[in-house]
Design an enzyme around this catalytic site. Structure first.
Site, PDB file in Angstrom:
ATOM      1  N   ASP A  59       0.744  -1.136   0.136  1.00 21.87           N
ATOM      2  CA  ASP A  59      -0.122  -0.026   0.001  1.00 21.87           C
ATOM      3  C   ASP A  59       0.798   1.143   0.085  1.00 21.87           C
ATOM      4  OD1 ASP A  59      -2.666   1.258   0.489  1.00 21.87           O
ATOM      5  OD2 ASP A  59      -1.707   2.036   2.208  1.00 21.87           O
ATOM      6  N   THR A  92      -3.157   5.265  -3.997  1.00 22.46           N
ATOM      7  CA  THR A  92      -2.339   5.813  -3.483  1.00 22.46           C
ATOM      8  C   THR A  92      -0.779   5.744  -4.244  1.00 22.46           C
ATOM      9  OG1 THR A  92      -1.631   4.144  -1.830  1.00 22.46           O
ATOM     10  CG2 THR A  92      -3.152   5.901  -1.045  1.00 22.46           C
ATOM     11  N   ASP A 385      -9.091  -0.654   1.739  1.00 23.99           N
ATOM     12  CA  ASP A 385      -9.075   0.139   0.546  1.00 23.99           C
ATOM     13  C   ASP A 385     -10.302  -0.272  -0.232  1.00 23.99           C
ATOM     14  OD1 ASP A 385      -6.668   1.079   1.381  1.00 23.99           O
ATOM     15  OD2 ASP A 385      -5.471   0.108  -0.054  1.00 23.99           O
TER      16      ASP A 385
END
Length: 526
Positions: A59, A92, A385
């Site tokens: 992530d 991201t 997410d």
């Protein structure tokens, strides 16, 4: 002659040096996380020097948040990834990589003596054209529940395909969509609780309606209550000892000590009587409940739950419709929580308490199982997410295609805009298109395919009007993304492009970096 105007230990970089420092810092951050992009991306293992605990994740926001950077431009991209995580929940890595690629292209233009303000003007025109093309390509199935559910499942599968849950993405996509659809359009993910329990395999995870609290009932209390009336409290139940720092009692006989203990017990009995006056059959306290008050609750037919952690008790109040109270003098003013049944269940080998038929019917709990704590932590981040993106999609129901399709469609629109532009701005607009094409290139590289050939084929397909073409990274071919069900949220893609271009713009304006020493006690304030 330059006149020194700064104090001790203040350094300054000007003009080209400052710009290069910004470019290098931002590009290095992009290069750091770009290997994690896409379904074939790799993970990073982060180990703190001061902690034994290690972190395995792909992530982008988590990676950047854990690494201390010294370069100010790098810190801008860290903030960018964090905002993307807060606003949409996913994308991201994409936003960080796109911003870095825009600055990489800008660096080439600056070397050709094109002024940064000219590049910024070009990037603004290109960003507008890209977002317009993205909006035109978006599809809205919000009016059809069946088609919208298919879209949500496709978005969940696409989001999870680049995460640790990719092996069971179909199973977890259904689970995530079921959880989000229970919210009935709300984006408040507090109502979806995630419990991590090591042991078993990821596939053993499941969705349970209601709320599960990682606690158990008091001694000799029934394991199941129906038609529960719940008082949720944050109060001390430790026999109400005199809590004055440094206070001491001196007694000259054991009978007086017994009187003191009896007075304490009577005080606690009075407190329990006040709680009983609320006409409840379940008492949940954030603090400990000692043996004496627990016995009083048991004798009165009230089940007690002690030491419910703060996040758990806040969420419990939310889903049962109650409120957390600390005083019990006015039962008529206290809002109780309600649910149909409360019972002890086993999750793995550990007893927990399940609240079913809660007042807020949207509430549910996802129990995650897995081999190690690191795997469970990453599975929770992955699922969060997916839940975030899905909950945002229930508000902004438009969708777009993944697999590099949306980026190539935007790149095509930006290049057409460049053809109609005069002067040096056209070079900046073309650079923006080249940066967009870098995203499918990185996806192909991370999957181990020949990115030059694949992206050239994708570009030819999209530029020739087959606007649903994208990269099939399982087979290394160009395929129809709509048929494969590789769908992404329109809001996510829009946020990635607009945020990345704004961050690149901001860093392009920098022509001076001043580093001051940390403020100390002897440093005078202005």
């Amino acid at each position: 002659m330059s006149v020194p105007i700064f104090g001790d230990e203040v350094t300054e970089e000007r003009g080209e040096d400052a710009r290069m420092s910004s470019f290098v810092g931002a590009i290095a951050v992009g290069d750091l996380v770009k290997s994690t992009l896409g379904p074939k991306g790799m993970d990073k293992l982060l180990q703190s020097a001061s902690q034994v605990h290690s972190l395995v994740t792909n992530d982008g926001a988590t990676i950047l948040k854990q690494i201390p950077f010294n370069n100010p431009a790098a810190k801008v991209l860290v903030d960018l990834a964090q905002v993307q995580d807060d606003e949409v929940g996913d994308g991201t890595t994409s936003v960080t990589v796109l911003s870095a690629e825009l600055l990489r292209e800008a660096e080439k233009l600056v070397e050709k003596r094109i002024h940064p303000q000219t590049i910024i003007e070009g990037y603004r025109i290109a960003s507008k054209a890209a977002l317009e093309a993205l909006e035109r390509s978006a599809v809205d199935n919000g009016a059809s529940p069946e088609a919208f559910r298919r879209d949500l499942i496709a978005i969940a599968r696409t989001t999870l395909s680049s995460k640790v849950l990719s092996q069971d993405k179909d199973y977890f996509a259904e689970l995530a969509v079921d959880a989000v659809l229970r919210l009935k359009g709300s984006t408040n993910l507090e109502r979806i609780q995630i419990i991590k329990k090591s042991g078993g395999k990821l596939r053993d995870s499941y969705l349970d309606e209601g709320f599960i609290l990682n606690k158990k009932f008091g001694v000799r209390q029934p394991k199941k209550i129906t038609n529960a009336r719940i008082l949720i409290a944050n109060t001390s139940m430790d026999t109400d000892k005199v809590k004055i720092f440094g206070a001491k009692f001196k007694v000259d006989s054991t009978s007086k000590l017994a009187d003191l203990e009896r007075a304490e017990k009577d005080k606690m009995r009075a407190k329990v009587d006040k709680i009983k006056a609320h006409n409840i059959n379940c008492f949940v306290n954030r603090q400990l409940i000692y043996n004496w008050p627990e016995q009083l609750f048991t004798d009165s037919g009230i089940n007690s739950i002690e030491h419910a952690e703060f996040s758990g008790i806040e969420r419990l109040a939310l889903v049962t419709g109650g409120e957390v109270v600390s005083t019990f003098d006015h039962p008529d003013k206290v809002k109780l929580g309600f649910c149909e049944t409360i019972e002890e269940i086993l999750v793995g080998e550990e007893p927990m308490i399940k609240f079913s038929g809660v007042a807020t019917g949207e509430a549910c709990t996802i129990v995650l199982r897995g081999a190690t704590q690191q795997l469970l932590d990453e599975a929770e981040r992955s699922l969060h997410d997916a839940l975030s993106v899905l909950s945002q999609t229930t508000r902004e129901t438009r969708t777009t295609l993944g697999g590099g399709c949306a980026e190539m469609v935007m790149s095509k629109a930006v290049e057409r805009t460049a053809q109609n532009e005069n002067g040096k701005r056209a070079l900046a607009i073309e650079a923006f298109a080249a940066a967009l094409r870098q995203l499918p290139t990185i996806l192909a590289d991370n999957a181990g395919f020949d990115s030059s050939e694949l992206v050239a084929k994708l570009r030819a397909a999209v530029y020739n009007g087959i606007s649903t073409s994208g990269l099939d990274l399982d087979n290394g071919t160009i395929a129809d993304m709509r048929e494969l069900g590789i769908v992404e949220s329109y809001k996510l893609k829009r946020a990635v492009v607009s945020s990345a271009s704004e961050a690149a713009e901001m860093l392009l304006r920098v022509d001076n970096i001043i580093r001051a020493k940390p403020r100390t006690a002897d440093r005078q304030r202005m």
